[in-house]
Design a protein around this motif. Structure first.
Motif, PDB file in Angstrom:
ATOM      1  N   SER A 198      11.910 -10.320 -11.646  1.00 32.59           N
ATOM      2  CA  SER A 198      12.413  -9.184 -10.872  1.00 32.59           C
ATOM      3  C   SER A 198      11.650  -7.920 -11.233  1.00 32.59           C
ATOM      4  O   SER A 198      11.459  -7.613 -12.414  1.00 32.59           O
ATOM      5  CB  SER A 198      13.907  -8.979 -11.131  1.00 32.59           C
ATOM      6  OG  SER A 198      14.376  -7.784 -10.539  1.00 32.59           O
ATOM      7  N   ASN A 208      11.549 -18.670 -11.089  1.00 29.84           N
ATOM      8  CA  ASN A 208      12.808 -18.845 -11.810  1.00 29.84           C
ATOM      9  C   ASN A 208      12.560 -19.591 -13.112  1.00 29.84           C
ATOM     10  O   ASN A 208      11.991 -20.688 -13.112  1.00 29.84           O
ATOM     11  CB  ASN A 208      13.806 -19.631 -10.954  1.00 29.84           C
ATOM     12  CG  ASN A 208      14.129 -18.924  -9.654  1.00 29.84           C
ATOM     13  OD1 ASN A 208      14.375 -17.726  -9.640  1.00 29.84           O
ATOM     14  ND2 ASN A 208      14.111 -19.671  -8.550  1.00 29.84           N
ATOM     15  N   SER A 226       9.576 -20.186  -6.385  1.00 26.41           N
ATOM     16  CA  SER A 226      10.559 -20.190  -5.295  1.00 26.41           C
ATOM     17  C   SER A 226       9.819 -20.126  -3.969  1.00 26.41           C
ATOM     18  O   SER A 226       9.094 -19.155  -3.688  1.00 26.41           O
ATOM     19  CB  SER A 226      11.505 -19.000  -5.447  1.00 26.41           C
ATOM     20  OG  SER A 226      12.413 -18.933  -4.378  1.00 26.41           O
ATOM     21  N   ILE A 253       4.041 -12.476  -7.555  1.00 19.96           N
ATOM     22  CA  ILE A 253       5.228 -13.159  -8.083  1.00 19.96           C
ATOM     23  C   ILE A 253       5.501 -12.654  -9.498  1.00 19.96           C
ATOM     24  O   ILE A 253       4.598 -12.622 -10.336  1.00 19.96           O
ATOM     25  CB  ILE A 253       5.011 -14.684  -8.076  1.00 19.96           C
ATOM     26  CG1 ILE A 253       4.828 -15.181  -6.646  1.00 19.96           C
ATOM     27  CG2 ILE A 253       6.180 -15.404  -8.744  1.00 19.96           C
ATOM     28  CD1 ILE A 253       4.439 -16.643  -6.544  1.00 19.96           C
ATOM     29  N   TYR A 254       6.762 -12.259  -9.759  1.00 19.30           N
ATOM     30  CA  TYR A 254       7.109 -11.684 -11.056  1.00 19.30           C
ATOM     31  C   TYR A 254       7.468 -12.777 -12.070  1.00 19.30           C
ATOM     32  O   TYR A 254       8.149 -13.748 -11.742  1.00 19.30           O
ATOM     33  CB  TYR A 254       8.266 -10.698 -10.909  1.00 19.30           C
ATOM     34  CG  TYR A 254       7.872  -9.439 -10.166  1.00 19.30           C
ATOM     35  CD1 TYR A 254       7.208  -8.406 -10.820  1.00 19.30           C
ATOM     36  CD2 TYR A 254       8.142  -9.304  -8.799  1.00 19.30           C
ATOM     37  CE1 TYR A 254       6.824  -7.260 -10.140  1.00 19.30           C
ATOM     38  CE2 TYR A 254       7.761  -8.163  -8.114  1.00 19.30           C
ATOM     39  CZ  TYR A 254       7.098  -7.145  -8.785  1.00 19.30           C
ATOM     40  OH  TYR A 254       6.709  -6.014  -8.108  1.00 19.30           O
ATOM     41  N   SER A 290      15.611 -15.155 -13.155  1.00 25.05           N
ATOM     42  CA  SER A 290      14.634 -14.948 -12.085  1.00 25.05           C
ATOM     43  C   SER A 290      13.748 -13.750 -12.384  1.00 25.05           C
ATOM     44  O   SER A 290      14.185 -12.758 -12.987  1.00 25.05           O
ATOM     45  CB  SER A 290      15.339 -14.738 -10.745  1.00 25.05           C
ATOM     46  OG  SER A 290      16.121 -15.864 -10.403  1.00 25.05           O
ATOM     47  N   ASP A 329       7.414 -16.698  -3.128  1.00 26.11           N
ATOM     48  CA  ASP A 329       7.667 -15.271  -3.330  1.00 26.11           C
ATOM     49  C   ASP A 329       8.489 -14.970  -4.576  1.00 26.11           C
ATOM     50  O   ASP A 329       8.913 -13.833  -4.783  1.00 26.11           O
ATOM     51  CB  ASP A 329       8.370 -14.676  -2.108  1.00 26.11           C
ATOM     52  CG  ASP A 329       9.724 -15.321  -1.831  1.00 26.11           C
ATOM     53  OD1 ASP A 329      10.124 -16.243  -2.573  1.00 26.11           O
ATOM     54  OD2 ASP A 329      10.376 -14.904  -0.857  1.00 26.11           O
ATOM     55  N   GLY A 330       8.741 -15.970  -5.419  1.00 32.82           N
ATOM     56  CA  GLY A 330       9.538 -15.722  -6.616  1.00 32.82           C
ATOM     57  C   GLY A 330       9.326 -16.786  -7.657  1.00 32.82           C
ATOM     58  O   GLY A 330       8.700 -17.825  -7.408  1.00 32.82           O
TER      59      GLY A 330
END
Length: 644
Positions: A482, A305, A315, A434-435, A480, A302-303
């Protein structure tokens, strides 16, 4: 420097012969190592029975169970990679003008053991189990002078279960400090004496280039043990830290695929003579029906980094994504064969058939597995496709064979295959919600202020000017993704098998000769296949081999020359639809064996593969776009076989 190549009338490709770059701050010179092992086990159990029901009817039944299993055979897993690096690289350049790419690194040959640091690592455990249950009922009914009829039913169930769990540390910027590791663990060695392929020398470019010829053949166990005892990590394997694998297979990628097939067939056989020429003819019809069910659980993310200049780490949510997909197909497949001996020892053959080629079991696995590391542009991943259809082919074959002496013959044949549903790999783009931390307001502000997209400069600016932003962790050097910073969604290129919409015609010629010299046991065998297709297809190429044979007095000896012309080996390179070509390759193999007369069934043997130590090379659009060069050297084995 770029080399411009033009192919045909429409395609032009610029290929760098020399590529170089310099850095504002020293980058990493990475050297990785691994210590892992796998164990393969297989077994089969069968039962068959034959019953001569009447003088004209014979029935047979066969039941068979086969199991093959692949699993880890090392305390550090079925595969692993522990990376070390020295942050001393001031520049880098590659010369692509030879068969072997040559790397020049500013400061690379001055590297010392004291410069090395532990960086990222991944320890993987994978296990795969395949079980096949087969049941075959066959019958043969004789119609006296009217020929015979073969008939039967087949049931095949194939179950494949694959599981993979990774323990991955994304500390690619290094942990600890240079000098932590004992110099004795890093014995220095050289690089270029390990390769026979020729490489460039940067003579096509201006400037001084320090060709890298220094590598540390470092002690994996000592470095791993030190790192496990002294460096913390956010992930953990069975040993309680991030420097070992996990056996919690159910926590990550878990795939189960079942393929159930049923078939029924009938074939009529007849033989007779035409004008004194014996012939035989066969008409067949086969119906096959297949159902595929694939259930998968894969890791969810879901992320993202941005953890180092070239690495963006996904992530994990700690939860799995579950998916079940199904596929099915059925086919009616006719066949016809006609063989006639036109003169003594000369046989002509003609055949027509419709056949299918099933996808391999990896291709029909469900679930999308994302690569845990991405770059600033995109991420990657792979997915199976349980809805794949098999390759369909209508086949026509003609051949002539002359058996001019015992164990000796020459033959020539023509074949044509009209195919559809060819299976190849395609790239499907997705975002997965996911950004991308290297895309939004912070990234754009850093590029505008520094006037460069160089990753190190951009990251340094963000850490210096946006330390209070919730997406920026200065202490751990992490940025990260966002939505609050207007970051764009990260694109993923997912490689997945698919059925081509193009129909293809494959045709060619096959030539073969086998000759044994009387009763000496000495013989020669040669084959040559010419093949062509009207569109580019994976795996299509001309092949040839020549074999010198000796078989007598319990000895068997062979020296074989094998050649394959260049062929398209893949339609993508993982980052897009760019082809891969495996260049023409040949090798010489030998084998010698002897049957021990005193012990029936016992054979001792010696084998040598690639005894002239040839290498394989994979390229892109042009010869200069080398993607892979592999030198395995010669491989020799000695052993014994016992059958009973």
């Amino acid at each position: 420097m770029y080399h411009l190549r033009t192919y045909g009338l429409t395609a032009t490709y610029a290929t760098p012969l020399i590529y170089s770059e310099t850095y504002d701050s020293p980058a990493d010179l990475s050297m990785a190592a691994g210590d892992y092992g796998v164990r393969n086990e297989s077994g089969s159990l069968g039962f068959n029975i034959e019953w001569q029901a009447t003088d004209d009817l014979k029935l047979t039944f066969d039941a068979h169970n086969s199991v093959a299993e692949n699993k880890p055979n090392n305390i550090y897993g079925s595969s692993n990679n522990l990376s070390t690096a020295a942050f001393i690289r001031t520049s880098a350049a590659t010369d692509f003008s030879g068969d072997l790419p040559v790397l020049a690194v500013g400061g690379g040959n001055a590297v010392t053991a004291a410069d090395m640091m532990v960086t990222g690592s991944v320890f993987t455990n994978s296990r795969n189990k395949s079980e096949i249950d087969q049941y075959q009922f066959d019958g043969e009914y004789y119609l006296e002078d009217a020929g015979s009829i073969d008939f039967g039913i087949a049931i095949t169930n194939v179950n494949n279960h694959s599981q993979t769990v990774n323990v991955q540390r994304n500390d690619w910027g290094g942990v600890g400090s240079a000098g932590d590791l004992d110099d004795a663990w890093f014995p220095a060695d050289t690089i270029h004496d390990k390769f026979d392929a020729n490489g460039g020398d940067f003579s096509l470019a201006d400037g001084d280039f320090d060709i890298l010829n220094t590598i540390f053949m470092w002690d994996f166990d000592s470095v791993r043990d030190y790192a496990a005892a002294n460096y913390s990590s956010s992930v953990s394997g069975d040993c309680g830290n991030g420097f070992c694998p996990s056996t919690n297979y159910a926590s990550e990628t878990d795939r189960y695929t079942e393929e159930e097939s049923q078939a029924v067939y009938v074939q009529y056989n007849y033989d007779n003579e035409i004008a004194g020429m014996p012939y035989d003819v066969h008409f067949g019809l086969r119906y096959e029906q297949t159902d595929v069910t694939s259930t998968a659980a894969v890791a969810g993310y879901d992320g993202a980094n941005w953890i180092a200049e070239t690495e963006i780490a996904l992530s994990a949510t700690g939860e799995q994504v579950f998916e079940t997909k199904k596929g099915d197909y059925d086919y009616l497949l006719p066949s016809f064969n006609f063989n006639i001996e036109v003169v003594e020892d000369v046989i002509l053959r003609a055949a027509y058939s419709e056949t299918i080629g099933r996808p391999d079991y990896t291709a029909i696995q469900g679930g999308t597995v994302l690569a845990t590391l991405a770059n600033r542009t995109n991420g990657g991943g792979s997915a199976g496709n349980p809805t794949l259809l098999p390759l369909e082919s209508e086949n026509i074959d003609f051949s002539a064979e002359w058996y001019y002496a015992p164990s000796s013959y020459v033959s020539a044949g023509y074949f044509r295959k009209d195919t559809k549903n060819f299976i190849s790999s395609e790239i499907v783009q997705t975002t997965n919600g996911i950004y991308n931390p290297a895309s939004g307001d912070l990234y754009k502000a850093a590029v505008a202020a520094t006037g460069t997209t160089e990753a190190g400069a951009v990251r340094d600016y963000i850490f210096a000017n946006f330390a209070d932003n919730a997406a920026v962790d200065v202490d751990n050097q992490i940025i990260s993704g966002s939505a609050d910073n207007n970051d764009e969604l990260l694109n993923f290129n997912i490689s997945t098998p698919s059925n081509s919409s193009d129909n293809a015609v494959i045709d060619g010629w096959e030539f073969a000769v086998q000759h044994f010299f009387g009763e000496t046991g000495v013989g020669v065998i040669a084959n040559y296949t010419l093949v062509d297709s009207d569109i580019a297809l994976v795996g299509i190429s001309d092949t040839a081999n020549a074999v010198l044979v000796y078989e007598n007095y319990g000895f068997q000896a062979r020296v074989a020359y094998n050649w394959r012309d260049e062929f398209l080996s893949a339609t993508s390179q993982g980052t897009g639809l760019f082809p891969q070509y495996t260049e023409a390759y040949s090798q010489i193999d030998l084998s010698v064996s002897y049957d021990i007369e005193q012990v029936e069934g016992l054979t001792v043997f010696f084998e040598g593969l690639n005894i002239t130590e040839e290498y394989t090379r994979v390229r892109g659009y042009t010869d200069d776009q080398v993607l892979n060069l592999t030198e395995t050297g010669a491989r020799y084995s000695i052993g014994a076989r016992y059958t009973f």
